[in-house]
Design an enzyme around this catalytic site. Structure first.
Site, mmCIF file in Angstrom:
data_model
loop_
_atom_site.group_PDB
_atom_site.id
_atom_site.type_symbol
_atom_site.label_atom_id
_atom_site.label_comp_id
_atom_site.label_asym_id
_atom_site.label_seq_id
_atom_site.Cartn_x
_atom_site.Cartn_y
_atom_site.Cartn_z
ATOM 1 N N ARG A 88 -8.559 1.464 11.740
ATOM 2 C CA ARG A 88 -8.766 0.108 11.201
ATOM 3 C C ARG A 88 -9.538 -0.739 12.211
ATOM 4 O O ARG A 88 -10.437 -1.508 11.840
ATOM 5 C CB ARG A 88 -7.411 -0.536 10.875
ATOM 6 C CG ARG A 88 -6.714 0.075 9.685
ATOM 7 C CD ARG A 88 -5.528 -0.748 9.245
ATOM 8 N NE ARG A 88 -4.325 -0.509 10.017
ATOM 9 C CZ ARG A 88 -3.364 0.350 9.684
ATOM 10 N NH1 ARG A 88 -3.495 1.094 8.595
ATOM 11 N NH2 ARG A 88 -2.278 0.474 10.422
ATOM 12 N N PHE B 219 -8.602 3.005 -2.208
ATOM 13 C CA PHE B 219 -7.236 3.468 -1.973
ATOM 14 C C PHE B 219 -6.596 2.578 -0.898
ATOM 15 O O PHE B 219 -6.040 3.052 0.081
ATOM 16 C CB PHE B 219 -7.211 4.936 -1.536
ATOM 17 C CG PHE B 219 -7.970 5.865 -2.437
ATOM 18 C CD1 PHE B 219 -7.419 6.314 -3.629
ATOM 19 C CD2 PHE B 219 -9.247 6.288 -2.100
ATOM 20 C CE1 PHE B 219 -8.127 7.177 -4.455
ATOM 21 C CE2 PHE B 219 -9.954 7.146 -2.916
ATOM 22 C CZ PHE B 219 -9.397 7.588 -4.101
ATOM 23 N N ASP C 241 -6.876 -0.415 -5.570
ATOM 24 C CA ASP C 241 -5.740 0.502 -5.582
ATOM 25 C C ASP C 241 -5.070 0.421 -6.952
ATOM 26 O O ASP C 241 -5.249 -0.559 -7.679
ATOM 27 C CB ASP C 241 -4.736 0.137 -4.480
ATOM 28 C CG ASP C 241 -3.838 1.298 -4.104
ATOM 29 O OD1 ASP C 241 -4.141 1.991 -3.112
ATOM 30 O OD2 ASP C 241 -2.831 1.520 -4.799
ATOM 31 N N ASP D 13 -10.047 6.240 1.908
ATOM 32 C CA ASP D 13 -8.824 6.754 2.534
ATOM 33 C C ASP D 13 -7.877 7.241 1.439
ATOM 34 O O ASP D 13 -6.826 6.646 1.182
ATOM 35 C CB ASP D 13 -8.165 5.647 3.373
ATOM 36 C CG ASP D 13 -6.943 6.153 4.129
ATOM 37 O OD1 ASP D 13 -6.850 7.365 4.351
ATOM 38 O OD2 ASP D 13 -6.092 5.319 4.483
ATOM 39 N N CYS E 186 -6.369 13.278 4.934
ATOM 40 C CA CYS E 186 -5.066 13.446 5.591
ATOM 41 C C CYS E 186 -4.423 14.773 5.197
ATOM 42 O O CYS E 186 -3.239 14.991 5.452
ATOM 43 C CB CYS E 186 -4.144 12.280 5.255
ATOM 44 S SG CYS E 186 -3.722 12.138 3.505
#
Length: 396
Positions: free
Chosen positions: A212, A228, A250, A300, A340
């Site tokens: 970030r 996201f 989102d 993300d 991830c």
């Protein structure tokens, strides 16, 4: 008498290198009748002692090693020592970045297999993901109470991975009084909000903290799309760094509400912020089809692959979403893209992004490579601890 796990011939190499897992197909014999989570001794085929770990009869990971020291007992002192070392390893980072939210224990990488603990102000949020962790919950809680007497302890073991260990999902207060939710925590001079009762995983994605901050270097005076977005961490940093416009996208209305509250909590200009309840996959296509473009896009997404069988589909998903995002960037724009999925290694992710640029008919340059924050360490003998991969690309 403690049960013994005897390995097949030549299956001791990983343990000799201090990798903490014993797989079911490496076990030759089980001497005794260990139950779920019981402590067992692991021996090589010739009888040499290799380690002491937790037995999980329903998991492919049959034993998770607690210690490679034959003289070390798995008792209250063991857990207290591991917690103290984990805290000491993070103290400098906490002071440097002004953290009141950080990962205290990162499972195997901190010598506590199957245990994740995040701290948010005076709340410790625990995930007990393995049979051994579940079996020793009382010792762990006692050790936490002794070292953090002013903290509440809340459990978020409500995750599907426990089923692989023969465990049911669990959540709830283990000690103390939980403050009203959501609650603030601090990082890098910003206040973020977390709901430890209902948020994803332990409540907040603190593994993206450094990323970030990295993203904030590219956004001044720019139009930023944060895909996201969850509770808007990247968007909050972008607003503080002087972005002209920020759109958080989102599908979770509660998460977007927290994004709005977070911006207000930090005194940021919410006139420059839009929190958009939208399916990112459809939204990006709409932007592409309408010719709408951005200076900076953050991708993300959630994990696309939980097992090897899902990896081919995950590759297609990552390629598709990166390709569409690139088409929504102005020439010279910045794409920050992440995976991830631990099963997807960094070279494969980079190749997928490169293929996406080809299919988007855009040229892309990698200007930075990003990873998980430093309070999510990777044990040198445990490469599985590396899961978060990020690329910063300039797209022409």
């Amino acid at each position: 008498m403690t049960a013994k796990i005897i390995l097949k011939r030549s299956r001791d190499k990983s343990l000799l290198r201090r990798h903490p897992w014993v797989f079911s197909n490496g076990v030759a014999d089980v001497q005794g009748k260990p139950g779920l989570g019981d402590t067992v001794e692991v021996l090589a085929s010739d009888g040499r002692w290799l380690g002491r770990g937790a037995y999980s009869p329903e998991s492919q990971i049959r034993v998770r090693i607690w210690t490679f020291n034959q003289d070390e007992k798995i008792d209250l002192d063991f857990f207290a020592g591991k917690l103290a070392r984990a805290q000491a390893g993070r103290d400098d980072l906490i002071a440097r970045d002004g953290l009141t939210g950080y990962r205290l224990v990162a499972g195997e990488s901190d010598g506590l297999p199957g245990i994740t603990i995040d701290r948010f102000a005076d709340v410790l949020v625990c995930q007990l993901l393995s049979a051994g962790a579940e079996s020793h919950r009382e010792l762990l809680v006692e050790a936490l109470k002794a070292q953090y007497p002013d903290c509440a302890i809340y459990e978020r073991s409500d995750v599907d991975v426990r089923k692989k260990e023969g465990l049911a999902p669990v959540k709830g207060l283990l000690h103390g009084t939980l403050p009203p939710q959501p609650m603030p925590f601090e990082e890098n001079g910003l206040k973020l909000l977390v709901n430890v009762e209902t948020g994803h995983k332990t409540g907040a994605y603190i593994d993206q903290r450094d990323n970030r901050l990295a993203a904030s270097r590219y956004v001044k005076g720019k139009r930023v799309l944060n895909c996201f977005s969850y509770t808007g961490g990247f968007g909050t940093y972008a607003l503080k760094a002087g972005a002209e416009e920020v759109i958080n996208a989102d599908v979770s209305k509660p998460a977007l509400a927290l994004a709005q509250q977070t911006a207000e909590l930090n005194g940021l200009d919410v006139a420059r912020l839009t929190n958009l309840d939208a399916d990112v996959f459809k939204l990006l296509r709409q932007y592409r089809d309408n010719g709408e473009q951005f200076d900076v896009i953050v991708l993300d997404p959630p994990k696309f692959a939980d097992n090897k069988a899902q990896l081919p589909g995950a590759c297609r998903g990552y390629k598709d979403i990166n390709m569409v995002a690139m088409r929504c960037l102005k020439p010279g724009g910045i794409l920050l893209t992440f995976s991830c999925s631990g099963l997807m290694d960094a070279p494969l992710f980079q190749k997928i992004v490169a293929d996406a640029a080809l299919d988007a008919h855009r040229e892309a340059q990698i200007v930075e490579k990003l990873t998980q924050a430093a309070d999510h360490p990777i044990g040198s003998a445990y490469p599985e601890g590396f899961y978060l991969k990020g690329l910063v690309l300039r797209v022409w």
